[in-house]
Design an enzyme around this catalytic site. Structure first.
Site, PDB file in Angstrom:
ATOM      1  N   PHE A   1      16.493  26.517  65.374  1.00  0.00           N
ATOM      2  CA  PHE A   1      16.248  25.433  66.330  1.00  0.00           C
ATOM      3  C   PHE A   1      17.375  24.410  66.273  1.00  0.00           C
ATOM      4  O   PHE A   1      17.451  23.603  65.351  1.00  0.00           O
ATOM      5  CB  PHE A   1      14.899  24.774  66.026  1.00  0.00           C
ATOM      6  CG  PHE A   1      14.456  23.807  67.085  1.00  0.00           C
ATOM      7  CD1 PHE A   1      13.893  24.273  68.259  1.00  0.00           C
ATOM      8  CD2 PHE A   1      14.608  22.448  66.904  1.00  0.00           C
ATOM      9  CE1 PHE A   1      13.479  23.385  69.242  1.00  0.00           C
ATOM     10  CE2 PHE A   1      14.193  21.550  67.880  1.00  0.00           C
ATOM     11  CZ  PHE A   1      13.632  22.027  69.059  1.00  0.00           C
TER      12      PHE A   1
ATOM     13  N   VAL B   1      20.723  20.184  74.407  1.00  0.00           N
ATOM     14  CA  VAL B   1      20.820  18.734  74.298  1.00  0.00           C
ATOM     15  C   VAL B   1      19.909  18.113  75.347  1.00  0.00           C
ATOM     16  O   VAL B   1      20.047  18.403  76.542  1.00  0.00           O
ATOM     17  CB  VAL B   1      22.268  18.252  74.519  1.00  0.00           C
ATOM     18  CG1 VAL B   1      22.352  16.735  74.418  1.00  0.00           C
ATOM     19  CG2 VAL B   1      23.218  18.910  73.516  1.00  0.00           C
TER      20      VAL B   1
ATOM     21  N   GLY C   1      14.911   7.192  81.618  1.00  0.00           N
ATOM     22  CA  GLY C   1      13.894   6.206  81.955  1.00  0.00           C
ATOM     23  C   GLY C   1      12.615   6.787  82.514  1.00  0.00           C
ATOM     24  O   GLY C   1      11.751   6.035  82.978  1.00  0.00           O
TER      25      GLY C   1
ATOM     26  N   GLU D   1      15.162  26.361  79.832  1.00  0.00           N
ATOM     27  CA  GLU D   1      15.326  27.807  79.991  1.00  0.00           C
ATOM     28  C   GLU D   1      15.563  28.553  78.677  1.00  0.00           C
ATOM     29  O   GLU D   1      15.608  29.783  78.656  1.00  0.00           O
ATOM     30  CB  GLU D   1      16.476  28.090  80.969  1.00  0.00           C
ATOM     31  CG  GLU D   1      16.197  27.670  82.398  1.00  0.00           C
ATOM     32  CD  GLU D   1      16.334  26.168  82.659  1.00  0.00           C
ATOM     33  OE1 GLU D   1      15.752  25.677  83.643  1.00  0.00           O
ATOM     34  OE2 GLU D   1      17.035  25.478  81.876  1.00  0.00           O
TER      35      GLU D   1
ATOM     36  N   ARG E   1      25.936  14.518  65.644  1.00  0.00           N
ATOM     37  CA  ARG E   1      25.266  15.697  65.095  1.00  0.00           C
ATOM     38  C   ARG E   1      25.905  17.019  65.531  1.00  0.00           C
ATOM     39  O   ARG E   1      25.442  18.081  65.137  1.00  0.00           O
ATOM     40  CB  ARG E   1      23.804  15.681  65.530  1.00  0.00           C
ATOM     41  CG  ARG E   1      23.012  14.568  64.881  1.00  0.00           C
ATOM     42  CD  ARG E   1      21.644  14.394  65.555  1.00  0.00           C
ATOM     43  NE  ARG E   1      20.829  13.422  64.858  1.00  0.00           N
ATOM     44  CZ  ARG E   1      20.963  12.107  64.957  1.00  0.00           C
ATOM     45  NH1 ARG E   1      21.884  11.585  65.737  1.00  0.00           N
ATOM     46  NH2 ARG E   1      20.170  11.296  64.284  1.00  0.00           N
TER      47      ARG E   1
ATOM     48  N   HIS F   1      10.468  12.731  81.961  1.00  0.00           N
ATOM     49  CA  HIS F   1      11.134  14.038  81.978  1.00  0.00           C
ATOM     50  C   HIS F   1      11.558  14.480  80.572  1.00  0.00           C
ATOM     51  O   HIS F   1      11.413  15.644  80.203  1.00  0.00           O
ATOM     52  CB  HIS F   1      12.354  13.958  82.909  1.00  0.00           C
ATOM     53  CG  HIS F   1      13.063  15.261  83.091  1.00  0.00           C
ATOM     54  ND1 HIS F   1      14.234  15.562  82.432  1.00  0.00           N
ATOM     55  CD2 HIS F   1      12.772  16.337  83.851  1.00  0.00           C
ATOM     56  CE1 HIS F   1      14.634  16.775  82.780  1.00  0.00           C
ATOM     57  NE2 HIS F   1      13.760  17.258  83.643  1.00  0.00           N
TER      58      HIS F   1
END
Length: 157
Positions: free
Chosen positions: A113, A80, A85, A59, A127, A88
């Site tokens: 970004f 994030v 697996g 979104e 991070r 997606h």
């Protein structure tokens, strides 16, 4: 991690810039760290800003577009996405990246970004600019957005 060779952040005057930080809600600890890093930079530079939350990284582009339509000079997109697996991860990562690029180019304004695409949660913690983190990607994304907005202001006279 690509931490070596990163440019210095901060040290610019962004007074008069209107920035919107758009952040997803997944992986709250990491995302909140990213937001805190972005806020530190924005506070230090004097930019006016607000933070809005969206459900997830998918979104981010539509919210960034609305921010520009509402008068933002720059957007900081924070999210994030952790590999699982299924495919997606690739679909959401691609949609967020391509969408934010399109929004920036269509608006002619910068999108910092700060969408982390990770193999596991630890990479995000490393991070997120948290205590013990090796990098602060929220800070870096906000700094990039501000610096680019200032360059565009200069180029456009």
């Amino acid at each position: 991690m690509a931490g070596s060779g990163a440019p210095e952040t901060g040290g610019v005057d962004a007074s008069g810039l209107n920035v919107v930080v758009v952040a997803g809600t997944w992986h709250e600890v990491i995302t909140n760290g990213l937001i805190a890093g972005a806020k530190r930079v924005l506070d230090a530079t004097g930019a006016t800003y607000r933070v809005v939350r969206v459900p997830g990284s998918f979104e981010l582009p539509v919210a960034a577009r609305a921010a520009f339509e509402g008068g933002a000079d720059a957007v900081v997109a924070l999210g994030v996405i952790i590999r699982g697996g299924t495919p997606h991860f690739e679909f959401v990562s691609s949609a967020a990246t391509d969408g934010l690029t399109r929004v920036a180019l269509d608006a002619g304004k910068p999108v910092g970004f700060g969408v982390l695409t990770l193999d596991d949660e630890q990479q995000g913690l490393d991070r997120a600019g948290l205590e013990g983190s090796k990098e602060d990607k929220g800070e870096e994304a906000a700094d990039a957005a501000i610096r680019t907005a200032l360059v565009l202001r200069e180029l456009r006279g």
